[in-house]
Design a protein around this motif. Structure first.
Motif, PDB file in Angstrom:
ATOM      1  N   LYS A  24       0.817  -1.216   0.000  1.00 51.97           N
ATOM      2  CA  LYS A  24       0.000   0.000   0.000  1.00 51.97           C
ATOM      3  C   LYS A  24       0.856   1.273   0.000  1.00 51.97           C
ATOM      4  CE  LYS A  24      -2.254   1.599   3.697  1.00 51.97           C
ATOM      5  NZ  LYS A  24      -3.223   1.761   4.781  1.00 51.97           N
TER       6      LYS A  24
ATOM      7  N   ARG B 212       4.516   0.410  -2.457  1.00 49.45           N
ATOM      8  CA  ARG B 212       4.304  -0.259  -3.744  1.00 49.45           C
ATOM      9  C   ARG B 212       5.427  -1.241  -4.052  1.00 49.45           C
ATOM     10  NH1 ARG B 212       0.302   3.010  -7.281  1.00 49.45           N
ATOM     11  NH2 ARG B 212       0.423   1.007  -8.282  1.00 49.45           N
TER      12      ARG B 212
ATOM     13  N   ASP C 204      -2.974  -4.782  -6.387  1.00 52.82           N
ATOM     14  CA  ASP C 204      -2.936  -3.336  -6.584  1.00 52.82           C
ATOM     15  C   ASP C 204      -3.071  -3.083  -8.087  1.00 52.82           C
ATOM     16  OD1 ASP C 204      -2.582  -0.618  -6.390  1.00 52.82           O
ATOM     17  OD2 ASP C 204      -0.480  -0.720  -5.783  1.00 52.82           O
TER      18      ASP C 204
ATOM     19  N   SER D 267      -5.087   4.015  -9.009  1.00 51.29           N
ATOM     20  CA  SER D 267      -4.816   2.686  -8.492  1.00 51.29           C
ATOM     21  C   SER D 267      -5.927   2.305  -7.519  1.00 51.29           C
ATOM     22  CB  SER D 267      -3.466   2.687  -7.777  1.00 51.29           C
ATOM     23  OG  SER D 267      -3.258   1.476  -7.118  1.00 51.29           O
TER      24      SER D 267
ATOM     25  N   ILE E 288      -6.863  -0.916  -4.662  1.00 51.02           N
ATOM     26  CA  ILE E 288      -6.419  -2.141  -4.007  1.00 51.02           C
ATOM     27  C   ILE E 288      -7.628  -3.057  -3.858  1.00 51.02           C
ATOM     28  CG2 ILE E 288      -5.415  -3.157  -1.931  1.00 51.02           C
ATOM     29  CD1 ILE E 288      -3.846  -0.561  -1.555  1.00 51.02           C
TER      30      ILE E 288
END
Length: 159
Positions: A42, A45, A91, A103, A105
C-alpha cells in the motif's frame, strides 16, 4: 418480576453463547507478516499482489506468495489454485476516461466450487476478521471461478 429476571439472564446467556461461537468460527490468528507485506504494498508499492492462505494446523493466516511490481494481472490470477481457497490482494493500476492514472487495491476472497467444504467454511468465517487487519482495501470481490475475477471484471469495478 422474577420472570423478567429469568428472561434477562436467558438473553445474556444467549448473547454470550453467540459471542463464543462467533469467536470460535473466526478464530484464525493473522501472522504479523500479512499486515507488514500489505503495508509495503500500500505505502511503498513494493509488491503488486499478495496471496494469503490459512494454515489450519497453526490456526493462522500466512503469506503464501508476493508479486513483484512488474507482475501482470494474468500472472497474479494464475497463482490462485483451481481447487483451494485463498485470500488475495492486488494493486490494480488503470487510466480514468479523462486519462488520469489511478490505483485501486482489490481484496479477493477466492473460494472455488471444487475446493473442500471445510476449507470454504473456514475461509468464509475468517474473512471479515482478516480483512479488517488490512486497512486500505478499496474493492472487495468474492469469486468461485475464474470468470468472476477476470480482467474485465477488475476493470469495471476499479472505476
Amino acid at each position: 418480576m422474577g420472570w423478567l429476571r429469568v428472561r434477562i439472564d436467558h438473553l445474556f446467556l444467549l448473547v454470550e453463547i453467540h459471542i463464543v461461537l462467533a469467536n470460535a468460527a473466526s478464530g484464525m490468528a493473522v501472522h504479523d507478516d500479512c499486515k507488514l507485506k500489505f503495508l509495503e504494498l500500500k505505502a511503498k508499492r513494493t509488491y503488486r499482489s499478495i496471496v494469503y492462505k490459512i494454515e489450519e494446523k497453526q490456526k493462522q493466516v500466512v503469506v503464501e506468495s508476493v508479486g513483484e511490481p512488474t507482475e501482470t494481472y494474468e500472472q497474479f490470477a494464475g497463482k490462485l489454485p483451481a481447487d483451494e481457497c485463498r485470500y488475495a490482494v492486488f494493486d490494480f493500476d488503470f487510466l480514468t476516461p479523462e486519462g488520469v492514472q489511478k490505483s485501486r487495491i482489490f481484496f479477493i476472497a477466492w473460494s472455488p466450487d471444487t475446493s473442500r467444504v471445510r476449507s470454504k467454511m473456514i475461509y468464509a468465517s475468517s474473512k471479515d476478521r482478516f480483512k479488517r487487519e488490512l486497512d486500505g482495501i478499496q474493492v472487495e470481490l468474492q469469486a468461485t471461478d475464474p470468470t468472476e475475477i477476470g480482467l474485465d471484471v477488475i476493470k469495471s469495478r476499479a472505476s
